[in-house]
Design an enzyme around this catalytic site. Structure first.
Site, PDB file in Angstrom:
ATOM      1  N   ARG A 325      -2.522 -22.925  11.444  1.00  0.00           N
ATOM      2  CA  ARG A 325      -2.704 -21.789  10.537  1.00  0.00           C
ATOM      3  C   ARG A 325      -1.447 -21.550   9.703  1.00  0.00           C
ATOM      4  O   ARG A 325      -1.532 -21.057   8.576  1.00  0.00           O
ATOM      5  CB  ARG A 325      -3.090 -20.524  11.311  1.00  0.00           C
ATOM      6  CG  ARG A 325      -3.505 -19.361  10.422  1.00  0.00           C
ATOM      7  CD  ARG A 325      -4.073 -18.200  11.204  1.00  0.00           C
ATOM      8  NE  ARG A 325      -5.470 -18.335  11.532  1.00  0.00           N
ATOM      9  CZ  ARG A 325      -6.471 -17.822  10.804  1.00  0.00           C
ATOM     10  NH1 ARG A 325      -6.204 -17.166   9.691  1.00  0.00           N
ATOM     11  NH2 ARG A 325      -7.716 -17.976  11.187  1.00  0.00           N
ATOM     12  N   GLU A 730      -5.257  -8.538  10.795  1.00  0.00           N
ATOM     13  CA  GLU A 730      -4.043  -9.312  10.565  1.00  0.00           C
ATOM     14  C   GLU A 730      -3.499  -9.270   9.142  1.00  0.00           C
ATOM     15  O   GLU A 730      -2.279  -9.244   8.947  1.00  0.00           O
ATOM     16  CB  GLU A 730      -4.284 -10.772  10.975  1.00  0.00           C
ATOM     17  CG  GLU A 730      -4.459 -10.946  12.461  1.00  0.00           C
ATOM     18  CD  GLU A 730      -4.965 -12.345  12.819  1.00  0.00           C
ATOM     19  OE1 GLU A 730      -4.237 -13.070  13.509  1.00  0.00           O
ATOM     20  OE2 GLU A 730      -6.086 -12.702  12.398  1.00  0.00           O
TER      21      GLU A 730
END
Length: 778
Positions: A325, A730
């Site tokens: 990621r 997030e």
């Protein structure tokens, strides 16, 4: 009661897209919210303490536990020999993380044994009495040490490539190479890890665990005990914070409690002390980013070649998807025509690092923003101008394809930045700051506007699924259960709003119940910002099924056309008659209509080929932008955040009040990561920042003096998510990069903005002061 009175009285208090309070807010502030350590303990409950290694890397030569066993209150000492199944709690299936060390320890603080005693204090005191003889082995604790010692990778690295960066990087007129260190972060949840295991009949065990992933705890407990998953029930009502730290790290405490409970036939609870929790559990990954960027005189990027090396710890844990990621977000919000990005997930002799809000994305994005900053100082422009010049374009622009070959179809970052630039009066304030700095010998100011583009979905495609269970009882009350867990973020409230909205009833009718593997099986972790997306849709699917049955019943019973049945606030219009919701439900029960349903949802469109580095790992992107203004003291390196303005995209918000709270909290937590929170290991591999006395999270006084947060109310998810909303967990975390960049500008003023300060994160006062002194010497 006439119709008009009925219409006035019954105003629904359970809709989506309205601000409702968190279901447990009043309990949080009064102390009524029940956490695992508040649950009344069964008679005879025992307590566990950890016996931890005091070496970073060593062979265990001998262990003498006689003094431990003889200590007051000790009932048993658990070692690897007492594990009936597999001595392994590795979440990835690589079997590289023993529950208890046997012949070798690989980080300072690794559990070797567990003490089970009558009280927690007795267990902790007894654990200190072990005599263990070691033979020390070579160790390294950071990225540079890992590279110097030829450390292995804990998982296979990944490379993302598009275009021809190898040849094209030489063709642009300007080129910069550099590197940046990005620090880790401790989760510092208010509630530490805790688990209580209660043995049942035969091989059954019930585990109360403070975990974001009850199904994984179920699997791990079954694995360690050598029993089937159906013998293990895991319960989680709420956590006192998680932030990713309770996605995998709770496995060891739940498994140890279960092993001891099975061995002793008594309930066993594990609740480590804060110091033990910080030493023995994983954190955000540290990174070193090495970048090589080519660009033209205007600042337009031509090619990027970057390597993201991570301190992963002694085992894989989630380092594979975390470093993946990081690469997915190394482009931040910018189009790289030619690009190669490579990960290096390095083994170190430290606790195995794990998930943390953003899951590698913040580190990737910060590296991308450093590239922008380097270019800005090289060409003598405002970094915001370089950002806007390099943004992804709209469809058809030829500037929409990411390094992983997914097209950015829903790009609104330019609009967000433009609106925030205007509403925050950025240009005038920047000029005022430049003028101020010219006449200020000690205090210098900085301002920065940074964007966010964050991909939403688990990159492990299989995790993008969820289940839910909805019952309606005869009195019209509703029971809701789903696989998501509540850690303070308001997930339970949002999903309850979905169900209440579907039936058009007050939210008070919906009973929110503890997450349990006994009701909804095979759930994914509440992570990747996908809790509302997945569980909201699963709950809607279950509620929709029951609603369809009620409609069919009404059509049949009242002999009306389907379109004559309409759900109104707390009642149903059937033809010309208005029937209270509970009356309809009771009538349906007596007609033997099923009033229970399981719902299921899986995210569409996504696919990913890691080896090829191609696919669509994300269902959509969430966007945001922040402007932060800071002031630094060039004599001490201390600084203040004077003002922050945020405009954030949550699509069509399910609950604006909760979402704004998430944006505010995420920003402050991100600010802590980039400024005050510093992890430090000494030369013996000991974590020395293991308590509030040495590890500094932001205080209320550290928040921006002026803090303006708005949601982009015009935004609506282009994809058919629940209520057309977007994830909010997030993405706001990365808004704090604006603070880091603003500090950098303030430092750069010392050298008349001619040189990129190249600050490493966190930008502690010490680092800021050293950067100021370095630039003064130029």
């Amino acid at each position: 009661m006439d119709k008009s009175t009925f219409e006035t009285k019954h105003v629904i208090d359970g809709r989506m897209h309205v601000s409702l309070k968190h279901d447990s807010a009043h309990k949080h502030v009064t102390g009524q919210a029940e956490y695992i350590d508040d649950i009344p303990e069964p008679a005879g409950t025992l307590h566990g303490g950890l016996g931890l290694s005091d070496r970073a890397h060593a062979e265990i030569v001998s262990i003498d536990l006689s003094a431990v066993k003889a200590a007051p209150g000790v009932v048993a000492v658990i070692t690897a020999d007492d594990i009936p199944g597999f001595n392994d709690v590795a979440s990835t299936g690589q079997h590289d993380e023993p529950l208890l060390a046997t012949t070798e320890v690989q980080f300072h603080g690794q559990p070797i044994f567990a003490v089970i005693a009558e009280t927690r204090d007795q267990a902790r005191r007894a654990a200190k009495l072990a005599h263990i003889e070691y033979r020390d082995l070579p160790h390294w604790t950071d990225i540079d040490g890992a590279r110097e010692n030829g450390a292995p990778f804990v998982v296979e690295p990944m490379t993302l490539k598009r275009g021809e960066p190898e040849t094209e990087i030489d063709k642009a007129p300007l080129r910069i190479q550099g590197h940046m260190y990005i620090g880790g972060q401790e989760h510092f949840y208010l509630e530490s890890h805790v688990a209580m295991a209660i043995p049942g009949e035969d091989d059954e065990v019930t585990v109360w665990s403070s975990t974001q992933h009850p199904s994984e705890v179920q699997h791990m407990v079954a694995h360690v005990l050598g029993i089937a998953n159906n013998a293990v029930t895991v319960m989680t009502r709420r956590m006192g914070g998680g932030f990713g730290g309770k996605e995998t790290q709770g496995n060891q405490f739940a498994a140890l409690a279960a092993v001891a409970a099975r061995k002793l036939k008594r309930a066993v609870k594990f609740r480590p002390d804060r110091d033990e929790d910080m030493v023995a559990t994983g954190k955000r990954h540290d990174f070193r980013v090495d970048y090589d960027v080519a660009f033209d005189e205007d600042g337009l990027i031509h090619a990027v070649d970057a390597t993201y090396a991570a301190r992963c710890g002694f085992s894989a844990d989630l380092s594979g998807p975390v470093t993946d990621r990081a690469l997915f977000h190394a482009d931040s919000s910018y189009y790289y025509p030619h690009v190669r990005l490579t990960s290096q997930p390095l083994k170190t002799h430290t606790v195995s690092n794990t998930a943390f809000r953003g899951f590698g994305g913040p580190q990737g994005m910060l590296g991308g923003e450093r590239i922008i900053e380097e270019i800005a100082y090289a060409v003598g422009k405002d970094p915001l101008d370089i950002r806007k010049l390099n943004f992804y374009g709209q469809r058809g622009s030829g500037r929409t394809v990411t390094p992983y070959h997914q097209e950015v179809e829903d790009n609104i970052v330019a609009r967000l930045v433009e609106e925030l630039e205007t509403s925050s009066d950025y240009q005038a304030r920047r000029q005022a700051i430049i003028d101020f700095n010219a006449d200020s010998p000690v205090i210098r100011k900085g301002i920065a506007l940074t964007p966010v583009k964050f991909g939403i979905s688990f990159t492990m495609t299989a995790y993008n699924q969820a289940g839910a269970l909805v019952h309606i009882y005869q009195d019209g009350s509703i029971h809701l259960n789903h696989g998501g867990t509540e850690m303070g973020q308001g997930l339970y409230t949002k999903v309850a709003q979905v169900v209440a909205d579907t039936f058009q009833v007050d939210i008070d009718r919906v009973k929110i119940t503890a997450t349990t593997t006994g009701k909804v099986p095979n759930t994914s972790a509440t992570a990747a910002s996908s809790g509302s997306d997945l569980n909201g849709m699963a709950a809607y699917d279950a509620a929709r099924q029951i609603k369809e049955r009620l409609i069919e019943f009404a059509v049949r019973q009242w002999k009306v056309a389907r379109e004559k049945v309409e759900f109104l606030p707390n009642r149903v219009r059937i033809g010309s008659e208005i029937v209270p919701f509970d009356t309809l439900v009771r009538a349906a029960y007596y007609d033997r209509v099923q009033l229970s349903a399981t719902g299921f949802y899986k995210t569409p469109k996504i696919h990913w080929d890691r080896k090829a580095g191609r696919g669509r790992p994300f269902y959509y992107f969430a966007y945001g932008a922040a402007v932060s203004e800071v002031a630094i003291d060039t004599l001490t390196g201390e600084y203040l955040v004077e003002r922050t303005d945020i405009l954030h995209d949550v699509g069509k918000s399910l609950n604006p009040a909760i979402d704004i709270g998430q944006v505010e909290g995420g920003f402050v937590q991100g600010m802590g990561w980039l400024t005050t929170e510093e992890l430090w290991w000494d030369d013996r591999g000991r974590l020395r920042t293991h308590a509030p006395s040495t590890y500094k999270i932001p205080l209320a006084s550290d928040r921006p003096k002026v803090f303006n947060v708005r949601l982009a109310e015009w935004s609506e998810n282009a994809e058919p998510t629940i209520g057309r909303s977007k994830a909010v967990g997030e993405p706001p975390f990365m808004l704090a990069i604006s603070v880091f960049e603003a500090i950098s500008m303030a430092v750069a003023s010392v050298a008349d903005y001619k040189v990129c300060p190249r600050l490493d994160a966190p930008a502690t006062p010490e680092r800021v002061l050293m950067a100021v002194e370095r630039l003064k010497a130029l």
